[in-house]
Structure formats: structure tokens, C-alpha cells
Design a protein around this motif. Structure first.
Motif, PDB file in Angstrom:
ATOM      1  N   ILE A 261      -2.560   3.681   5.297  1.00  0.00           N
ATOM      2  CA  ILE A 261      -3.236   4.422   4.233  1.00  0.00           C
ATOM      3  C   ILE A 261      -3.607   5.778   4.793  1.00  0.00           C
ATOM      4  O   ILE A 261      -4.279   5.879   5.814  1.00  0.00           O
ATOM      5  CB  ILE A 261      -4.488   3.675   3.748  1.00  0.00           C
TER       6      ILE A 261
ATOM      7  N   CYS B 120       2.082  -2.229   2.887  1.00  0.00           N
ATOM      8  CA  CYS B 120       2.165  -1.106   1.951  1.00  0.00           C
ATOM      9  C   CYS B 120       2.006   0.217   2.694  1.00  0.00           C
ATOM     10  O   CYS B 120       1.478   0.270   3.791  1.00  0.00           O
ATOM     11  CB  CYS B 120       1.063  -1.200   0.900  1.00  0.00           C
TER      12      CYS B 120
ATOM     13  N   VAL C  40       3.360   4.000  -2.123  1.00  0.00           N
ATOM     14  CA  VAL C  40       2.756   4.872  -3.119  1.00  0.00           C
ATOM     15  C   VAL C  40       2.848   6.281  -2.578  1.00  0.00           C
ATOM     16  O   VAL C  40       2.280   6.605  -1.543  1.00  0.00           O
ATOM     17  CB  VAL C  40       1.294   4.480  -3.390  1.00  0.00           C
TER      18      VAL C  40
ATOM     19  N   ALA D 181      -5.841   8.652   1.114  1.00  0.00           N
ATOM     20  CA  ALA D 181      -5.902   8.039  -0.207  1.00  0.00           C
ATOM     21  C   ALA D 181      -7.348   7.793  -0.616  1.00  0.00           C
ATOM     22  O   ALA D 181      -8.251   7.743   0.218  1.00  0.00           O
ATOM     23  CB  ALA D 181      -5.133   6.734  -0.204  1.00  0.00           C
TER      24      ALA D 181
ATOM     25  N   ILE E 264      -4.677  -4.174  -1.794  1.00  0.00           N
ATOM     26  CA  ILE E 264      -3.433  -3.570  -1.346  1.00  0.00           C
ATOM     27  C   ILE E 264      -2.734  -4.581  -0.454  1.00  0.00           C
ATOM     28  O   ILE E 264      -3.295  -5.047   0.535  1.00  0.00           O
ATOM     29  CB  ILE E 264      -3.694  -2.246  -0.612  1.00  0.00           C
TER      30      ILE E 264
ATOM     31  N   VAL F 179       0.490   3.847   1.627  1.00  0.00           N
ATOM     32  CA  VAL F 179      -0.178   4.599   0.568  1.00  0.00           C
ATOM     33  C   VAL F 179      -0.555   5.965   1.113  1.00  0.00           C
ATOM     34  O   VAL F 179      -1.218   6.068   2.138  1.00  0.00           O
ATOM     35  CB  VAL F 179      -1.447   3.868   0.080  1.00  0.00           C
TER      36      VAL F 179
ATOM     37  N   ILE G  14      -6.274   5.146  -6.153  1.00  0.00           N
ATOM     38  CA  ILE G  14      -6.095   3.797  -6.660  1.00  0.00           C
ATOM     39  C   ILE G  14      -7.457   3.352  -7.177  1.00  0.00           C
ATOM     40  O   ILE G  14      -8.410   3.217  -6.418  1.00  0.00           O
ATOM     41  CB  ILE G  14      -5.565   2.876  -5.543  1.00  0.00           C
TER      42      ILE G  14
END
Lengths: 719, 479
Positions: A372, A387, A406, A375, A383, A389, A394
Motif C-alpha cells: 500500500i 494486493c 488498484v 493510499a 484488502i 494499492v 478506498i
């Protein structure tokens, strides 16, 4: 709190009697009537969106409390109930609140202009007051700004407003990106002389300044390096000005710009207070959301930092590298928390995950090996494992499946579910809500779009009703190039329109004419901004005439109202006619829908208001019937897009001739006019009226002296 | 503000003012929000506000129940310290007041013991064991006579209270109740009295034995017997005593600077070069007191970027520009007016000049139990430079800043301030790409400090734990 007025009696005498003992009041415009945060604002008001895990309005309240404000009025727009509920439960309405009065104002305003006029009507504000938005983040002490404002007021009653602006260099992340506000300032008096909003586009680097400004002032500063944080110190005169001008909608582009232009007319001056220390910014769009969040984490807005725990129940602690963690965060042993990160209570982060530059809300679940970066993840989001991001928002309760990506700029709204292995493009804004949630009702969720959210997903791409808005919001989070268009400016005006969209469409068709009329007026009068007002006049006038028609008011009353409206906005004759036509046609269409025949409907609407129609055209005695032609053109254009427009046009034209509102010459000139047969649509709609014209031509040839009798006969024949 | 700014920024003044008119609970919230918003900051305002608030809180508590009172104060204290954990002084004041309450209750228990002793002496021993060593330093106005006159008791009530609220009450006592009376007798006036007689043993350590217990006992019991019937006054007394104690604490806050300054002549000698830092009122008063008799030179480091404006103002006018205490009596002159040469230097020059400095005088934010201190950023550097040059470092601090907190995690104590003070926010590129840390405080370890001067006199850093033990109860250290 007791009044903290500590000024000596001598000061009061100087300052004038009316300034004494007024508690400092503030108005928070909780809803700026924009859609820049869509789709996030579909379900929650903007002022309650979390900024560094604290609702935006908290920062505004803190700022006001810091400034020593005592009475606060909150103007709610959309989602009024949520705002109300929140404020009622907050510490600000508790007994210990620093505000002696905290009042929520309900109104049906659809623009800031409406809100200001409403405020004026209520008469709540007694003295100087602060006007701020519900999204101001600032640690600025206002003492000196207030003192200077008062000093100016004491000297000159016409110094009605002081804007607080923050200096911010040429390039700055927190400055408005799309459009730079440009202030022309007389530095000797701190007076703002001219204001313009300039889009950051290559081709339009021009600023037009009244040459008089150059000759009248020894020194001028043209500044583009200021953050307009929307903090204004106003006097009640400001409200009066808003009221006097029906058409002001936006506080800067509308109000400020016009008042400065009309200095000769109203003599009011507006001043600036430029600060070079402390923090002041507005979260005006997603881009600003991003940069203000960063500022807060990097402690530029100190003491408005997460570890100040502004909200009751927060327990953030600062660790090295600007990492803020609340109590009860569950971190796996080998997850990595990089600097400038906020993690709320109850959030768990899985093994091997790397979090950097991000704000994560409470009770989020973040799986393993998640990356992440930059974000904003709000409360209760999930999540999945693996992932990636980046620079996305979000929102609450959104869930993202395993192995999703993302991309920067994406916005995933409340409760959206993304299936496994999906890639969300950066320009996507995914929501579940179809439209703005009205008070009390449940969110209407749309059909999930499997192509975007994947298997078992929930949500669809949000389509902005104002398509121009899109690039701005996309630009929002990701600091990309300046993609803005001028359209964003007019957005605030357009998006608030409650009226039938006919008018706007119409506007486009007739734009060249309209602006010509506008500039004509501006030459004739001192008012040079008539064209700007036009759209608003159209809305107001057409709406008011239409209402009168529905309610069956006297023609004279309608006339009176229309005249006053026209005077106040300095609208042109052309606009008046337009408004009349729009309203009449709308009424006719409505009657027809209700089952009335065309003829009756036309007779009913036009027949009753001969007087009104007469007053819109002033060329009876002239040979060139310009006004009448204009009227007919407008009617034709308006009907061109209506169902059965041709029939209505025929009977309306007949009726008008019968009533002698439009003379035969007028009718014929209209028929001959190029504009009336230019476009395909226009041609089609007037086909049926051919018979009337034919008849008129015949009759005028035969006996030109007895028009009236002929008219009646002709009418019978033609139908 | 020249033009009469109506809406002054809220702060200590407005809080104290509002305290009179607002009910207690909102006042607590008010202080909490002021602390959170940093509108009341730095040790002295925090201490003053806390003491004033606690005065109200204690005044509001109903009933004679000491346990309830303790719980209430503790609860308020918890909220206040949670609001701003780095203003350690808030916790200090709360702990002092808690100690005060305990002391009063225990004294009551004593008198009660005395009263009962006539009837059954077997009781005596038990009571003594309940009674912790007397901390006479906190309440110095007690005279046995007054005590006896005004404090008839409800034995059972207090006993139960103590046992419920204070677990360590079972600890064996080092002395009897009589000693505490005897000891407190010479100490009417101020706390300073205790330490101005270094011979007076610390109550916690050595019992002094009995001083004519018999005679006292008899007189007390005689009086007490009369009062035993009239129990209703007891609650008034508990509260009144505590309130008195808090007022005394407030006096202490007010006077501590002057008491500290009284030591100045012992430490500053003619023709010395003194280096100091920040715009501390305590230091200024200290130096001014010395300046009356002696001529010396002051080198003033400006404490950029968080305190330099105040420092400049202090050097020029002798007064912080926005000082809270605006009373006329506080209008003191700058050092230069007293004929002292003051040299203002940037912080970076400290090391260069240190070789010529005879003494470093530091102000402090908080003093910790281990002898270390938390002071304005830059203090650590100065102390280190002083260490290198073997220059003595003297820290001046009121006892109220002395905290029983032990610095297990130094980072927790350091507050990070506005980055904009270091780099202008206008510099967009910088703001975007560079992270700026602006610590407001430094932690200075105990080994860099040579001497503490408090309102009780001078102490070595290693001795501070004793003062801590004298002022705070062990059971109050964790709120």
C-alpha cells in the motif's frame, strides 16, 4: 465562555458604537454545493469525510475555536441529517464547547449564493463574522487579521471584507491545481482590486485588467502564489450585497469578481490579509485532499496532527518518521510500516505487507504481502492478500479481493466489493450508490458491473452527470498534468440548476445572440458583467413566470415580478423574452399532457397574458420588427425540440397574430429571417405554420387596411 | 493588539476567568481541549491551570468520603494527562493534590487514634500500621493544636476509605503519629522551611523519636472528646484542608521563581560568563537577582526556531512579548538595564563559545525522577558542549516540574512541532519532497547536569529521587 472583550473604552470610542461587545460569529458552509468528491459524497456529506481519520469539519471547528469564535452557524446542504447527527453528538455542542452557540441552519439552498441570501434574510449575524467552508484546515490565529479588519472598518465603512490568504510560492502541492486564483492587490492598502480565476492551460495566460486600475494605483501586485483558504472576515454589508444581487452564486468567481468590478457603483472595498506563517488550506477537491493529508502527517498544520487526538476516543501516538499508530493496532511480525503512515485502532496488517505514506482507518483488515503506497483507506475496509494499492481512496467497508491491483487515482466508494485478481484503472471511480442519498431513505444501489468489479463483486463505475468534471477528479488524487478545463468553473452554476434542463440546452443554441445582447447592455449601462448574470436571470425569471402561470396569477403581477427581476440583474429585453417563451411553452406542454387540446392550451396561456407579451416587445411603431422577430425565433427554437412543436407553433402564431401581439409584418419578417430556416429542426417545426403565412400574405395583399377582421377570418380558415 | 482585538485567542487567562462562571465538568472539558489545541502550553501555565481546576473539582465534591475524593481527582487527572501526555506537569500537580488528600485523611486517622487511645491503647498499634510515613513537606501549616481542634473524626469511615483506596497502607510505619506533629511544628510558612534546615531529617527516612507525647496526647484528647459528638464537621474539614493545600500549592507555583532566585548569589559570581538558553522566566529572574549585587556577562543562545522570538523579546525588553501574566508587578527590566552585558548568539555558536563560559544555566520543561530533564530543543547540545569543556551545568526548576515519571522511552516525551518553523511552507518543492522534523524538546541525561536548583534549594541530580519520594505517593505514580 465569558466575553473576552478586553479592549479599553478608548478603543471602543474609536471603533464606533456599533462594534462593541459583539461576540465573534462564524458561518460554516458545510456544503460547498459542488460534486468534486463524487461518488464519495453520494452517501456522506463532504464535511464528514475523514481527513487523516478525523472528519473534515472537526478541523474547521478547531480552527474556529482557536480563533476565539463564540457563535457558530453551520449551513448544511446535502445529507443534512448526517451533519446534524454528527454535530449533536460531538463535543462542540456539549456544554464544554468553546462556542456559546452552535446552530445548524436548514435551508433549501442550492448554491452558496442562495445560502448567503437566506442568511441575510434570517438576520442572525449582528456584527463582523467569519465565513469559512466546512473543509478548512488551519492553525492560523486570526487576531491580527481581525484587528486589521476592524481598524480598516473604523476608518472606512466601505471596507466590507477581508480575505485571509496564505502565501505559497509558485509551485505548491496544496495550491489549487486546475485554476489559479489571481489577485490584483494594492499593497499599500492591502486592497484587492481585481480577481480572476485563470485556468492552468498553456493557451490562456492572459489577465485582463481595467486600465483604470493601472492609472489609479501607484503600486499593483498581481499575485498567483496565494492559497485561497476560503477564510473571509465579513461585515453584514456583505450579506446585503449578496441579497442585492440575485445572481451571485460562487463567492469568489461570482461575488468577489463582481463586487470588485462594480467598485464605482457600490464603492465597497475588499481587502486581503496575506499570511506567511501558519497553515491554512482548503480541502476543495481530491487533489487537495491528498496534499492536505500529507501536510498534516508531516506536521505542517501542527497542532492539528493525528497525535493531538482531536476527536474524543482517539489515541494516536507519534513514532519516529511520522508514523502515527493508535492503540490496538495488530501488526504481523514481518510487515513493514514505512514513514508518514497513520493506522487506526483495530486494524490488522498481515505478514509481509508494506505500508508507506498511507492513512489507514480503524478496523481495517489488510492481508498478507499487500503493498500500500500513498493510499487512503477508510474504516472497516478489507484488502485481500497480495494486493497492490497505490494512491487510491478506498472508502468505508469496501472490500478488495486477493491479488488485485488498484492503480493510482482510483476511488472506490462505500461498500464496493472487488472480486479476485482485478485491476482497477486509475481513472475509475467505483460506487454502489446510484444517486445522492436523500434524507432518511436508503441508498439505492445499482446493478454491479462485473466487467469492472469482477466475479462476486459489487459496484459499478460512477458516471458524473457533469462530464466536464471528470478530468478534474481523476486528476484529483494523482498529481498529474493540469488537465483542467474552464468548464469546471461554470460547473458550480450549472450543477445547481433545479430547473428544466431545456433552458441550458437552449442556452447553447442561442449563445452567440445572447452574449451579443449582453455586451450591448454592458455598453449601455455601467454594468459590465451582464452576460455573466444572464444564465441566472434565465433560471429565475423562467421559473417565476412558470410558477405564476401554474398558479394563475394576474398578468400585471407577473409583469411586476419580471420587471423587478430584470432590473436587479440588468437583463436584456432578449432575455426577458426568452424567459417568457420558455415558461409559456413549458406551461403549454404541461397543459397538453394533462389532456387539453392544443388550441385551448395556447388560448389559455397566451390569451390571459396579452399585457405581459406586449411588454416584452417595443417595436410596434417601427418598420423593422426586430423584437417580434426575436420573440418568434425564440418560440420556434424552443418548440423545435418539443413534441408536437409544429402544431403548437402554428396555433401559437395564429393566436399571437389574432391578439395583435405580433403584427403581420412581424410575422412575415420572422418568416423571411434567415435564422428561422437555417437548421433542419427549425425548418421542420415551422412547416405547418406555412399556411398561416400564406394566408397573411394573401390578406395583406387584398385589403391591407382591415387587418383585424381579416385576422379573425383567417384564423378560422387556417384551422 | 492595539485596536482592541475582541476575540482574543483562548488561553490560560480566558480559562482562569471562565473557571469562576462555568460548572466543573465543562471546565474540565475546556481545559482538555485547550491542552489538546496547545493553547495552554509549557509548564507553568499548565500547572496553574491544573491547580485552579482541581481547586474547583475538590470544591465541588460532595460528602466526606475521602475515597470518593481521591477517585474523582484521579479520574480528572487521567483525562487531563491523556489529553496532553507530554505536559508532564499536569500529572505532577494532580499527584500532588492526591498526596494532599491522603495526607489529610491520614492525619485525621491520627487524631482519631489519639482520641481513641485513651479508651483502648491496643488500637493504637493497629492504626499506626495503617499510617504511612508522614509527608510533612506538603502540608506545612499544620499545628497539632489546630489539627486537633478542627478534626474530629469518623474512624470507621476513614479507615475503610484508606484501606480501599490505598493498598500500601498496610506497610509498616517508620514512625508514630506523634513525630509528625512534632516535626511539622517548626515548619509553619513554606516548603522551603523544610530544606532550609538540612538537619531536619526527611520524614521518610529517620524517625526522630517521641517528643513529649504524653503532654500532647492529654491536651488533644481533652479537646477531642468535646468534638467527638460533633461529627458533621468532618467533611467540611477534609475538603477545607485539601483546598487549603491546593491554595498553598498555587502559592508555591507563584513563588517558586523567587525562591529559586534567592539562591542566585550562591551560584553566580562576579565577572563570570553565564550561558543560558530560551526565554525562561525562571532563568531571567535568577539572573536578575544576581545582577543586583554582581556584575557578570550573559551569553544567550536564541533557541531557534521555536523560541527565538520570545528570546529576542526577553533580551530586549526582559519580557516575552505575549507573556500570559500581564500584571503590573511582573514588569521587570531586561538584564541589560541592570548593567549586565548580554550577548545573543545563535545556537550553532554554543560550542565555540563554551570554552570561555564559566557556567551554563538551563531552564527546563520537566525534570524526571532519574535526574534527567526535558528542556527546549538545543539544551542537549549545550549540555554536551559543556561536558566537553567541563563547564558546570546548573538547571533551575520549580519543584512542580519535578516528575516521578521515569524516562523508559525518551522518544515518548519529545514533542514534535510545526515543521513550518524550520522550512517556510511557501517552498513548495521542499515541502513536497523533504520531511522536516522539528522537535520542541530535548532530553538531557542526568550525567550532563551538575546541579539542580529548585525552590527548595540546590540538589545533585542523584538526589532528586528523594524529593520525588517526598512529594509524591508511591500509589499515585501511575494515575
Amino acid at each position: 465562555m465569558p466575553p473576552k472583550a478586553k479592549k479599553g473604552p478608548s478603543d471602543k470610542a474609536k471603533g464606533g458604537e456599533d462594534e462593541r461587545e459583539d461576540p465573534l460569529q462564524a458561518v460554516i458552509l458545510a456544503d460547498p454545493f459542488e460534486t468534486r468528491f463524487s461518488p464519495l459524497t453520494l452517501e456522506r456529506p463532504r464535511c464528514l469525510l475523514p481527513l487523516a481519520n478525523t472528519p473534515l469539519i472537526e478541523y474547521t471547528f478547531e480552527f474556529l475555536a482557536n480563533a476565539g469564535v463564540e457563535e457558530v452557524f453551520v449551513y448544511c446542504g446535502a445529507h443534512r441529517e448526517q451533519v446534524e447527527e454528527y454535530i449533536k453528538a460531538s463535543k462542540w455542542s456539549a456544554v464544554s464547547s468553546p462556542f456559546s452557540k452552535l446552530e445548524l441552519i436548514r435551508s433549501t439552498s442550492h448554491s452558496i449564493g442562495d445560502a448567503m441570501r437566506d442568511l441575510d434574510a434570517r438576520g442572525l449575524l449582528v456584527g463582523d463574522f467569519l465565513m469559512v467552508y466546512g473543509d478548512v484546515v488551519s492553525n492560523l490565529p486570526l487576531e491580527s487579521a481581525l484587528a486589521m479588519h476592524r481598524a480598516r472598518r473604523a476608518k472606512d465603512k466601505n471596507a466590507i471584507m477581508t480575505m485571509v490568504l496564505r502565501e505559497a510560492g509558485t509551485h505548491h502541492r496544496t495550491k489549487a491545481q486546475g485554476i489559479s486564483p489571481i489577485f490584483v492587490i494594492d499593497p499599500t492598502k492591502d486592497r484587492c482590486l481585481h480577481f480572476e480565476q485563470m485556468p492552468n492551460k498553456e493557451q490562456t495566460h492572459y489577465l485582463s485588467i481595467d486600465p483604470e486600475l493601472l492609472s489609479d494605483n501607484q503600486e499593483l501586485e498581481i499575485r498567483q502564489d496565494l492559497i485561497d483558504c476560503g477564510i473571509d472576515i465579513c461585515t453584514p454589508d456583505v450579506l446585503a450585497l449578496w441579497s442585492d444581487n440575485f445572481d451571485f452564486q460562487a463567492p469568489r468567481k461570482g461575488f468577489l469578481h463582481s463586487v470588485l468590478k462594480d467598485y464605482e457603483l457600490n464603492g465597497k472595498t475588499i481587502h486581503t490579509h496575506i499570511v506567511t506563517d501558519h497553515y491554512a488550506a482548503r480541502v476543495r477537491n481530491l487533489h487537495a485532499y491528498n496534499s492536505v493529508s500529507k501536510d498534516i502527517l508531516s506536521r505542517w498544520a501542527y497542532p492539528l496532527c493525528p497525535d493531538s487526538n482531536l476527536l474524543q476516543g482517539q489515541s494516536y501516538r507519534l513514532q519516529k518518521g511520522n508514523i502515527y499508530k493508535e492503540e490496538g493496532v495488530v501488526l504481523a511480525r514481518d510487515c513493514v510500516i514505512r514513514p508518514k503512515t497513520v493506522i487506526g485502532r483495530g486494524t490488522s496488517i498481515g505478514e509481509g505487507s508494506i505500508i508507506s505514506n498511507s492513512i489507514i482507518g480503524r478496523n481495517c483488515y489488510i492481508g498478507r504481502d499487500v503493498k500500500i503506497e500513498g493510499a487512503y483507506i477508510w474504516d472497516y475496509a478489507t484488502i485481500g492478500d497480495g494486493c497492490d494499492v497505490k494512491q487510491a481512496i478506498i472508502a468505508d467497508e469496501a472490500a478488495i479481493g486477493n491479488k488485485c491491483t488498484v492503480e493510482p487515482g482510483a476511488v472506490i466508494s462505500y461498500g464496493v466489493k472487488i472480486g479476485q485478481g482485478m485491476t482497477i484503472r486509475g481513472d475509475r471511480r467505483i460506487t454502489r450508490a446510484k444517486r445522492r442519498k436523500e434524507d432518511g431513505e436508503d441508498i439505492i444501489t445499482g446493478e454491479p458491473n462485473i466487467a469492472i468489479v469482477g466475479e462476486k463483486g459489487d459496484g459499478f463505475e460512477y458516471q458524473d452527470p457533469e462530464s466536464e468534471d471528470e478530468d478534474e477528479v481523476v486528476d484529483g488524487l494523482v498529481p498529474g498534468g493540469p488537465l483542467y478545463t474552464m468548464a469546471n468553473l461554470s460547473l458550480s452554476v450549472e450543477s445547481i440548476s433545479t430547473l428544466n434542463s431545456d433552458i441550458e440546452d437552449d442556452e447553447d443554441d442561442y449563445h452567440p445572440q445572447r452574449s451579443a445582447a449582453g455586451s450591448f447592455v454592458s455598453i449601455g449601462s455601467t454594468d459590465s458583467h451582464a452576460s455573466e448574470h444572464a444564465a441566472n436571470f434565465d433560471h429565475d425569471a423562467a421559473a417565476s413566470i412558470y410558477d405564476s402561470l401554474v398558479e394563475g396569477h394576474e398578468s400585471a403581477n407577473v409583469q411586476l415580478e419580471l420587471t423587478s427581476l430584470r432590473m436587479s440583474t440588468n437583463a436584456s429585453e432578449h432575455q426577458v423574452r426568452r424567459a417568457v417563451v420558455v415558461a409559456f411553452v413549458k406551461r403549454i406542454a404541461q397543459l397538453m399532457k394533462a389532456g387539453t387540446s392544443v388550441r385551448d392550451a395556447v388560448a389559455q396561456v397566451f390569451g390571459q397574458h396579452k399585457e405581459l407579451l406586449d411588454r416584452t416587445m417595443f417595436d410596434k411603431d417601427l418598420s423593422g420588427k426586430v423584437d417580434q422577430v426575436d420573440f418568434m425565433l425564440l418560440l420556434q427554437a424552443d418548440l423545435a425540440r418539443k413534441e408536437n412543436g409544429d402544431i403548437i407553433l402554428l396555433s401559437a402564431a395564429t393566436k399571437l397574430v389574432e391578439m395583435d401581439v405580433i403584427e403581420e409584418e412581424g410575422m412575415q419578417q420572422w418568416w423571411a429571417d434567415v435564422k428561422s430556416c437555417e437548421a433542419e429542426e427549425m425548418k421542420r417545426v415551422r412547416e405547418k405554420t406555412q399556411q398561416l403565412i400564406d394566408f397573411l400574405e394573401q390578406s395583406s395583399e387584398e385589403e391591407s387596411s382591415e387587418e383585424e377582421d381579416e385576422d379573425e377570418d383567417e384564423e378560422d380558415d387556417s384551422e | 493588539m492595539p485596536q482592541g482585538a475582541v476575540a482574543a485567542t483562548p488561553g490560560l487567562q480566558s480559562f482562569i476567568k471562565s473557571l469562576k462562571s462555568t460548572p466543573v465538568e465543562p471546565s474540565i472539558e475546556h481545559l482538555i481541549s485547550l491542552l489538546k489545541r496547545r493553547q495552554i502550553r509549557s509548564s507553568r501555565p499548565c500547572a496553574i491551570a491544573t491547580a485552579a481546576l482541581l481547586l474547583r473539582v475538590v470544591g465541588e465534591v460532595r460528602g466526606r468520603d475521602a475515597g470518593k475524593l481521591l477517585r474523582r481527582i484521579r479520574e480528572v487527572g487521567k483525562r487531563l494527562t491523556a489529553a496532553q501526555p507530554r505536559e508532564v506537569v499536569v500529572g505532577n500537580i494532580v499527584r500532588r493534590v492526591l498526596g494532599l488528600v491522603r495526607e489529610v485523611t491520614e492525619d485525621n486517622a491520627d487524631t482519631d487514634t489519639n482520641a481513641n487511645s485513651e479508651m483502648s491503647h491496643s488500637f493504637h498499634a493497629q492504626h499506626d500500621s495503617l499510617h504511612r510515613p508522614q509527608l510533612s513537606s506538603s502540608i506545612s501549616t499544620f499545628s497539632p493544636l489546630k489539627n486537633a481542634v478542627t478534626e474530629p473524626l469518623d474512624t470507621n469511615l476513614h479507615q475503610s476509605d484508606i484501606s480501599e483506596s490505598a493498598e500500601p497502607a498496610k506497610r509498616p510505619s517508620l514512625q508514630t503519629s506523634h513525630t509528625s506533629y512534632a516535626q511539622s511544628t517548626p515548619m509553619i510558612g513554606s516548603l522551603f522551611g523544610l530544606f532550609s534546615h538540612p538537619d531536619t531529617p526527611s520524614t521518610a527516612s529517620t524517625p526522630t523519636g517521641f517528643q513529649s507525647p504524653a503532654g500532647k496526647d492529654s491536651s488533644i484528647t481533652a479537646l477531642n472528646l468535646d468534638r467527638l459528638a460533633d461529627l458533621s464537621t468532618s467533611k467540611v474539614d477534609l475538603k477545607a484542608e485539601v483546598l487549603d493545600g491546593i491554595r498553598e500549592l498555587q502559592d508555591e507555583l507563584e513563588q517558586s521563581d523567587d525562591l529559586i532566585a534567592a539562591n542566585a548569589l550562591d551560584h553566580i559570581h562576579s565577572n563570570e560568563i553565564i550561558l543560558t538558553h530560551t526565554a525562561s522566566t525562571t532563568v531571567q529572574k535568577f539572573l536578575l537577582a544576581a545582577a543586583r549585587k554582581r556584575k557578570f556577562t550573559v551569553v544567550h543562545a536564541e533557541a531557534y526556531p521555536n523560541d527565538h522570538t520570545a528570546t529576542h523579546a526577553t533580551v530586549l525588553t526582559g519580557k516575552k512579548r505575549y507573556d500570559e501574566n500581564d500584571d503590573a508587578e511582573d514588569q521587570w527590566k531586561p538584564l541589560t538595564a541592570a548593567g549586565i552585558t548580554v550577548v545573543l548568539i545563535p545556537d550553532s555558536h554554543v560550542f565555540a563559545i563554551m570554552s570561555r563560559v564559566n557556567k551554563v544555566i538551563l531552564a527546563t520543561h520537566t525534570v524526571l525522577a532519574n535526574g534527567g530533564l526535558v528542556a527546549a530543543a538545543g539544551a542537549h547540545m549545550i549540555a554536551k558542549a559543556a561536558k566537553v569543556h567541563q563547564t558546570p551545568v546548573v538547571v533551575v526548576s520549580g519543584v512542580y516540574k519535578l516528575s516521578p515519571v521515569y524516562p523508559f522511552d525518551v522518544d515518548e516525551l519529545i514533542e514534535y512541532g510545526d515543521a513550518g518553523n524550520i522550512v517556510p511552507y511557501e517552498d513548495g518543492d521542499f515541502v513536497d519532497k523533504v520531511d522536516v522534523d522539528n522537535p520542541l524538546y530535548d532530553y538531557v541525561p542526568a550525567d550532563l547536569v551538575d546541579l539542580y536548583i529548585t525552590n527548595l534549594g540546590g540538589h545533585a541530580p542523584s538526589y532528586l529521587y528523594r524529593i520525588v519520594a517526598d512529594h509524591y505517593r508511591a500509589e499515585d505514580i501511575t494515575l
